[in-house]
Motif scaffolding. Structure first.
Motif, PDB file in Angstrom:
ATOM      1  N   PHE A  44       8.237   1.566   6.929  1.00  0.00           N
ATOM      2  CA  PHE A  44       6.823   2.075   6.665  1.00  0.00           C
ATOM      3  C   PHE A  44       6.187   3.068   7.787  1.00  0.00           C
ATOM      4  O   PHE A  44       5.063   3.497   7.727  1.00  0.00           O
ATOM      5  CB  PHE A  44       6.012   0.886   6.837  1.00  0.00           C
ATOM      6  CG  PHE A  44       6.255  -0.124   5.668  1.00  0.00           C
ATOM      7  CD1 PHE A  44       5.610   0.218   4.582  1.00  0.00           C
ATOM      8  CD2 PHE A  44       7.020  -1.056   5.790  1.00  0.00           C
ATOM      9  CE1 PHE A  44       6.090  -0.736   3.418  1.00  0.00           C
ATOM     10  CE2 PHE A  44       7.217  -2.033   4.991  1.00  0.00           C
ATOM     11  CZ  PHE A  44       6.722  -1.905   3.793  1.00  0.00           C
ATOM     12  N   SER A  50       0.886   9.937   9.162  1.00  0.00           N
ATOM     13  CA  SER A  50       1.786  10.285   8.014  1.00  0.00           C
ATOM     14  C   SER A  50       2.113   9.043   6.835  1.00  0.00           C
ATOM     15  O   SER A  50       1.958   9.193   5.743  1.00  0.00           O
ATOM     16  CB  SER A  50       3.102  10.752   8.372  1.00  0.00           C
ATOM     17  OG  SER A  50       3.518   9.580   9.245  1.00  0.00           O
ATOM     18  N   LYS A  51       2.083   7.868   7.351  1.00  0.00           N
ATOM     19  CA  LYS A  51       2.202   6.827   6.753  1.00  0.00           C
ATOM     20  C   LYS A  51       1.499   5.413   7.432  1.00  0.00           C
ATOM     21  O   LYS A  51       1.429   5.234   8.545  1.00  0.00           O
ATOM     22  CB  LYS A  51       3.805   6.368   6.764  1.00  0.00           C
ATOM     23  CG  LYS A  51       4.620   6.981   5.976  1.00  0.00           C
ATOM     24  CD  LYS A  51       6.060   6.254   5.885  1.00  0.00           C
ATOM     25  CE  LYS A  51       7.103   7.193   5.706  1.00  0.00           C
ATOM     26  NZ  LYS A  51       8.318   6.493   5.770  1.00  0.00           N
ATOM     27  N   GLN A  52       1.086   4.397   6.666  1.00  0.00           N
ATOM     28  CA  GLN A  52       0.530   3.497   7.168  1.00  0.00           C
ATOM     29  C   GLN A  52       1.523   2.535   7.836  1.00  0.00           C
ATOM     30  O   GLN A  52       2.542   2.383   7.254  1.00  0.00           O
ATOM     31  CB  GLN A  52      -0.225   2.799   5.956  1.00  0.00           C
ATOM     32  CG  GLN A  52      -1.358   3.214   5.241  1.00  0.00           C
ATOM     33  CD  GLN A  52      -2.625   3.753   6.346  1.00  0.00           C
ATOM     34  OE1 GLN A  52      -2.537   2.784   7.370  1.00  0.00           O
ATOM     35  NE2 GLN A  52      -3.392   4.263   5.941  1.00  0.00           N
ATOM     36  N   ARG A 131      -0.717  -1.899  -1.462  1.00  0.00           N
ATOM     37  CA  ARG A 131      -0.899  -0.478  -1.979  1.00  0.00           C
ATOM     38  C   ARG A 131       0.326   0.187  -2.586  1.00  0.00           C
ATOM     39  O   ARG A 131       1.363  -0.234  -2.361  1.00  0.00           O
ATOM     40  CB  ARG A 131      -1.311   0.424  -0.816  1.00  0.00           C
ATOM     41  CG  ARG A 131      -2.617  -0.027  -0.168  1.00  0.00           C
ATOM     42  CD  ARG A 131      -3.149   1.005   0.760  1.00  0.00           C
ATOM     43  NE  ARG A 131      -2.009   1.335   1.802  1.00  0.00           N
ATOM     44  CZ  ARG A 131      -2.038   0.739   2.972  1.00  0.00           C
ATOM     45  NH1 ARG A 131      -2.714  -0.036   3.124  1.00  0.00           N
ATOM     46  NH2 ARG A 131      -1.071   1.139   3.905  1.00  0.00           N
ATOM     47  N   PRO A 132      -0.034   1.144  -3.434  1.00  0.00           N
ATOM     48  CA  PRO A 132       1.111   1.707  -4.195  1.00  0.00           C
ATOM     49  C   PRO A 132       2.271   2.350  -3.328  1.00  0.00           C
ATOM     50  O   PRO A 132       3.416   2.205  -3.840  1.00  0.00           O
ATOM     51  CB  PRO A 132       0.326   2.737  -5.168  1.00  0.00           C
ATOM     52  CG  PRO A 132      -0.780   2.141  -5.288  1.00  0.00           C
ATOM     53  CD  PRO A 132      -1.176   1.584  -4.066  1.00  0.00           C
ATOM     54  N   ASP A 133       1.830   2.918  -2.207  1.00  0.00           N
ATOM     55  CA  ASP A 133       2.758   3.554  -1.294  1.00  0.00           C
ATOM     56  C   ASP A 133       3.561   2.428  -0.649  1.00  0.00           C
ATOM     57  O   ASP A 133       4.794   2.532  -0.536  1.00  0.00           O
ATOM     58  CB  ASP A 133       1.997   4.357  -0.348  1.00  0.00           C
ATOM     59  CG  ASP A 133       1.037   3.555   0.638  1.00  0.00           C
ATOM     60  OD1 ASP A 133       0.490   2.894   0.166  1.00  0.00           O
ATOM     61  OD2 ASP A 133       1.461   3.758   1.829  1.00  0.00           O
ATOM     62  N   GLU A 134       2.945   1.515  -0.328  1.00  0.00           N
ATOM     63  CA  GLU A 134       3.818   0.247   0.099  1.00  0.00           C
ATOM     64  C   GLU A 134       4.981  -0.375  -0.777  1.00  0.00           C
ATOM     65  O   GLU A 134       6.004  -0.777  -0.681  1.00  0.00           O
ATOM     66  CB  GLU A 134       2.722  -0.888   0.687  1.00  0.00           C
ATOM     67  CG  GLU A 134       2.003  -0.547   1.871  1.00  0.00           C
ATOM     68  CD  GLU A 134       0.865  -1.352   2.099  1.00  0.00           C
ATOM     69  OE1 GLU A 134       0.521  -1.276   3.463  1.00  0.00           O
ATOM     70  OE2 GLU A 134       0.465  -2.038   1.322  1.00  0.00           O
ATOM     71  N   ALA A 136       6.057   1.063  -3.299  1.00  0.00           N
ATOM     72  CA  ALA A 136       7.269   2.167  -3.512  1.00  0.00           C
ATOM     73  C   ALA A 136       8.495   1.874  -2.518  1.00  0.00           C
ATOM     74  O   ALA A 136       9.605   1.872  -2.755  1.00  0.00           O
ATOM     75  CB  ALA A 136       6.760   3.395  -3.635  1.00  0.00           C
ATOM     76  N   ILE A 137       7.875   1.701  -1.309  1.00  0.00           N
ATOM     77  CA  ILE A 137       8.934   1.595  -0.066  1.00  0.00           C
ATOM     78  C   ILE A 137       9.513   0.081  -0.416  1.00  0.00           C
ATOM     79  O   ILE A 137      10.969   0.305  -0.155  1.00  0.00           O
ATOM     80  CB  ILE A 137       7.960   1.551   1.334  1.00  0.00           C
ATOM     81  CG1 ILE A 137       7.648   3.025   1.663  1.00  0.00           C
ATOM     82  CG2 ILE A 137       9.072   1.057   2.305  1.00  0.00           C
ATOM     83  CD1 ILE A 137       6.625   2.981   2.518  1.00  0.00           C
TER      84      ILE A 137
END
Length: 153
Positions: A44, A50-52, A131-134, A136-137
């Protein structure tokens, strides 16, 4: 598995040892935590620009399950922890682990485990949605359920 499990070498500490010369069963939780903290920093990121950074925002342990396979005696070489995501929900996810000897150290397999985690909004004192970004990771690190022996019965 979607990908190979993430692996991290975790050092053992002299204080991990119990009176029998083995790494104490409760110290395995610390080994998993050390692997998780290192993994989350890589997964993350640490730079909030850049990233949470999930660890900075909030994640709580909701559940642990450990199946001990063999005694782990203290040594100076680290232990290898394989880690992957086994389940993703709305506000939580599960991580699977295998605790083994690193290549070149031995062939021992000492434990398998799973941790249930909840992403948490500390200022509002409540769980929050992944969240969507989390997601995806986590999906990039997705794999099979932990093969606990009790599941094969």
């Amino acid at each position: 598995m979607t990908s190979d499990p993430y692996t991290v070498d975790v050092p053992l500490r002299w204080s991990d040892m119990d009176a029998y010369g083995h790494v104490n069963n409760v110290q395995f939780l610390r080994l998993l935590e050390d692997a998780r903290v290192t993994g989350f920093e890589q997964w993350f990121g640490q730079d909030r620009a850049s990233k949470q950074a999930l660890l900075d925002e909030g994640v709580l342990v909701a559940r642990h399950e450990i199946e001990y396979i063999a005694p782990l005696t203290f040594r100076h070489a680290p232990i290898e922890v394989e880690m992957w995501c086994t389940k993703i929900g709305g506000a939580g996810f599960d991580l699977g682990y295998d605790v083994r000897d690193p290549e070149g150290v031995g062939v021992g397999h000492y434990a398998r485990a799973e941790t249930g985690l909840v992403v948490y909004d500390f200022p509002n004192a409540r769980p929050r949605r992944i969240r969507p970004d989390e997601r995806a990771i986590l999906e990039d690190h997705a794999g099979e359920p932990v093969p606990f022996r009790w599941r094969s019965r």
